[in-house]
Motif scaffolding. Structure first.
Motif, PDB file in Angstrom:
ATOM      1  N   MET A 175      43.139  44.150  42.582  1.00  0.00           N
ATOM      2  CA  MET A 175      44.209  44.484  41.639  1.00  0.00           C
ATOM      3  C   MET A 175      43.976  43.826  40.295  1.00  0.00           C
ATOM      4  SD  MET A 175      46.916  46.069  40.844  1.00  0.00           S
ATOM      5  CE  MET A 175      47.473  46.762  42.411  1.00  0.00           C
ATOM      6  N   VAL A 176      43.497  42.578  40.310  1.00  0.00           N
ATOM      7  CA  VAL A 176      43.177  41.893  39.049  1.00  0.00           C
ATOM      8  C   VAL A 176      42.068  42.631  38.310  1.00  0.00           C
ATOM      9  CG1 VAL A 176      42.307  39.753  38.037  1.00  0.00           C
ATOM     10  CG2 VAL A 176      43.925  39.654  39.943  1.00  0.00           C
ATOM     11  N   VAL A 177      41.042  43.036  39.045  1.00  0.00           N
ATOM     12  CA  VAL A 177      39.924  43.770  38.431  1.00  0.00           C
ATOM     13  C   VAL A 177      40.405  45.107  37.871  1.00  0.00           C
ATOM     14  CG1 VAL A 177      37.709  44.875  38.896  1.00  0.00           C
ATOM     15  CG2 VAL A 177      38.210  42.629  39.863  1.00  0.00           C
ATOM     16  N   ALA A 178      41.295  45.786  38.601  1.00  0.00           N
ATOM     17  CA  ALA A 178      41.795  47.085  38.140  1.00  0.00           C
ATOM     18  C   ALA A 178      42.604  46.944  36.856  1.00  0.00           C
ATOM     19  CB  ALA A 178      42.648  47.726  39.236  1.00  0.00           C
ATOM     20  N   VAL A 179      43.491  45.944  36.812  1.00  0.00           N
ATOM     21  CA  VAL A 179      44.295  45.729  35.610  1.00  0.00           C
ATOM     22  C   VAL A 179      43.409  45.358  34.424  1.00  0.00           C
ATOM     23  CG1 VAL A 179      46.103  44.297  34.591  1.00  0.00           C
ATOM     24  CG2 VAL A 179      46.351  45.119  36.934  1.00  0.00           C
ATOM     25  N   MET A 180      42.395  44.535  34.679  1.00  0.00           N
ATOM     26  CA  MET A 180      41.451  44.209  33.603  1.00  0.00           C
ATOM     27  C   MET A 180      40.685  45.456  33.151  1.00  0.00           C
ATOM     28  SD  MET A 180      39.886  40.600  35.014  1.00  0.00           S
ATOM     29  CE  MET A 180      38.597  40.580  33.757  1.00  0.00           C
ATOM     30  N   GLY A 181      40.365  46.331  34.099  1.00  0.00           N
ATOM     31  CA  GLY A 181      39.573  47.517  33.773  1.00  0.00           C
ATOM     32  C   GLY A 181      40.304  48.526  32.913  1.00  0.00           C
ATOM     33  N   SER A 221      36.625  43.809  46.921  1.00  0.00           N
ATOM     34  CA  SER A 221      37.418  43.822  45.680  1.00  0.00           C
ATOM     35  C   SER A 221      36.819  44.773  44.653  1.00  0.00           C
ATOM     36  CB  SER A 221      37.499  42.409  45.106  1.00  0.00           C
ATOM     37  OG  SER A 221      36.223  41.937  44.712  1.00  0.00           O
ATOM     38  N   ALA A 222      35.496  44.914  44.631  1.00  0.00           N
ATOM     39  CA  ALA A 222      34.878  45.847  43.683  1.00  0.00           C
ATOM     40  C   ALA A 222      35.277  47.285  43.993  1.00  0.00           C
ATOM     41  CB  ALA A 222      33.357  45.689  43.720  1.00  0.00           C
ATOM     42  N   ILE A 256      39.553  51.789  43.325  1.00  0.00           N
ATOM     43  CA  ILE A 256      40.598  52.608  43.947  1.00  0.00           C
ATOM     44  C   ILE A 256      41.910  52.427  43.211  1.00  0.00           C
ATOM     45  CG2 ILE A 256      41.975  52.897  46.037  1.00  0.00           C
ATOM     46  CD1 ILE A 256      39.464  52.153  47.637  1.00  0.00           C
ATOM     47  N   PHE A 257      42.284  51.178  42.939  1.00  0.00           N
ATOM     48  CA  PHE A 257      43.518  50.910  42.205  1.00  0.00           C
ATOM     49  C   PHE A 257      43.463  51.501  40.792  1.00  0.00           C
ATOM     50  CE2 PHE A 257      44.640  46.994  44.912  1.00  0.00           C
ATOM     51  CZ  PHE A 257      45.518  47.737  45.674  1.00  0.00           C
ATOM     52  N   GLY A 286      50.930  54.183  41.339  1.00  0.00           N
ATOM     53  CA  GLY A 286      49.496  54.331  41.559  1.00  0.00           C
ATOM     54  C   GLY A 286      49.055  53.828  42.918  1.00  0.00           C
ATOM     55  N   VAL A 287      49.624  52.707  43.366  1.00  0.00           N
ATOM     56  CA  VAL A 287      49.263  52.146  44.668  1.00  0.00           C
ATOM     57  C   VAL A 287      49.675  53.093  45.788  1.00  0.00           C
ATOM     58  CG1 VAL A 287      49.733  50.271  46.276  1.00  0.00           C
ATOM     59  CG2 VAL A 287      49.298  49.763  43.867  1.00  0.00           C
ATOM     60  N   ARG A 288      50.840  53.683  45.662  1.00  0.00           N
ATOM     61  CA  ARG A 288      51.305  54.603  46.696  1.00  0.00           C
ATOM     62  C   ARG A 288      50.364  55.789  46.852  1.00  0.00           C
ATOM     63  NH1 ARG A 288      54.194  59.299  47.026  1.00  0.00           N
ATOM     64  NH2 ARG A 288      55.552  59.546  48.838  1.00  0.00           N
ATOM     65  N   ARG A 289      49.788  56.224  45.762  1.00  0.00           N
ATOM     66  CA  ARG A 289      48.913  57.391  45.818  1.00  0.00           C
ATOM     67  C   ARG A 289      47.565  57.084  46.468  1.00  0.00           C
ATOM     68  NH1 ARG A 289      49.790  60.337  39.908  1.00  0.00           N
ATOM     69  NH2 ARG A 289      52.076  60.527  40.047  1.00  0.00           N
TER      70      ARG A 289
END
Length: 262
Positions: free
Chosen positions: A48-54, A113-114, A119-120, A154-157
């Motif tokens: 989730m941290v990586v996704a938000v940063m991305g 996590s990658a 996915i997130f 987004g997580v639900r999907r």
């Protein structure tokens, strides 16, 4: 029929399976679940941290997230496990003791996590941009709108994809044995392999494979069920209604009807 008897003795020796069954249940299955669930939880948080940063507007956050994702998705899982398990062995001994068990979990968490981060990120980007714009129109900050509105949708999907990733982690947990686990820390594959070496028979490995199937196959069908449910939704057929009411309304509003009445 000698070939058939050979196959039965080699792969389906139920006596050898019965001997290793208690260890598979008490040691192998327990450790496989501990490794898989721990790696999934840590990988989800870090992902989730990586996704938000991305998806951040700042390139100082996007670029490191992209490099991190490409690195751990591009390397073979066994290579990552060996590099972390052997490269940080001394540091791990001072923190966790002689067991490489935690390093195996950390390595699987980094790999997971990658994938989970991607996915997130895909799930968050699939949410309509109007959702965030509406939140900002209501006075919500970017961080608050992401945390309360955009990310939950987004997580639900992507829940089916997350379960698929857990299945992949369960199978990859068998690679942790390369780090040389203690006897009490062996997972399903290592327990089956040790029993196969001692007995000179592959039936214990087949029994270990059955345990993997018991974990992964129901989860696979569960993923397919929820995926179809999320795609189609719950469509309740509407109750049949009569068209007489609509006909009367049209007739009363018709100019011909009004002219005839006058």
């Amino acid at each position: 029929m000698d070939w058939f008897n050979t196959i039965i003795r080699t792969f389906f020796d139920f006596g050898a399976m019965a001997e290793v069954l208690p260890q598979l249940l008490a040691v192998g299955l327990l450790n496989t679940l501990i490794i898989s669930i721990s790696a999934t939880v840590l990988g989800t948080v870090l992902g989730m941290v990586v996704a938000v940063m991305g998806i951040s507007p700042s390139k100082w956050l996007r670029v490191p997230a992209r490099i991190y994702t490409d690195l751990f998705r591009g390397l073979p899982a066994i290579l990552t496990i060996l590099l972390i398990g052997q490269g940080f062995a001394r540091l791990s001994q001072s923190i966790f003791g002689p067991s490489p068990y935690p390093l195996g979990i950390i390595a699987l968490s980094l790999i997971a996590s990658a994938y989970i981060g991607e996915i997130f990120r895909a799930g968050i980007l699939s949410v309509d941009k109007g959702q965030g714009e509406a939140c900002r129109a209501l006075g919500m900050s970017y961080a608050r709108s992401m945390a309360l509105v955009v990310i939950p949708q987004g997580v639900r999907r992507v829940l089916p994809a997350l379960v698929n990733q857990f299945i992949a982690i369960v199978k990859d947990s068998s690679l942790v044995y390369f780090l040389g686990l203690l006897v009490s820390e062996r997972e399903l594959f290592r327990v089956g392999q040790d029993a196969a070496v001692l007995s000179g028979n592959l039936s214990p490995l087949v029994a270990a494979g059955v345990f993997y199937l018991v974990i992964t196959v129901p989860l696979t069908h569960l993923v397919n069920h929820f995926d179809n449910k999320f795609r189609t939704g719950r469509r309740r057929p509407a109750a049949p209604t009569s068209g007489l009411k609509e006909v009367k309304e049209l007739a009363s509003a018709s100019p011909l009807t009004t002219g005839s009445n006058t």
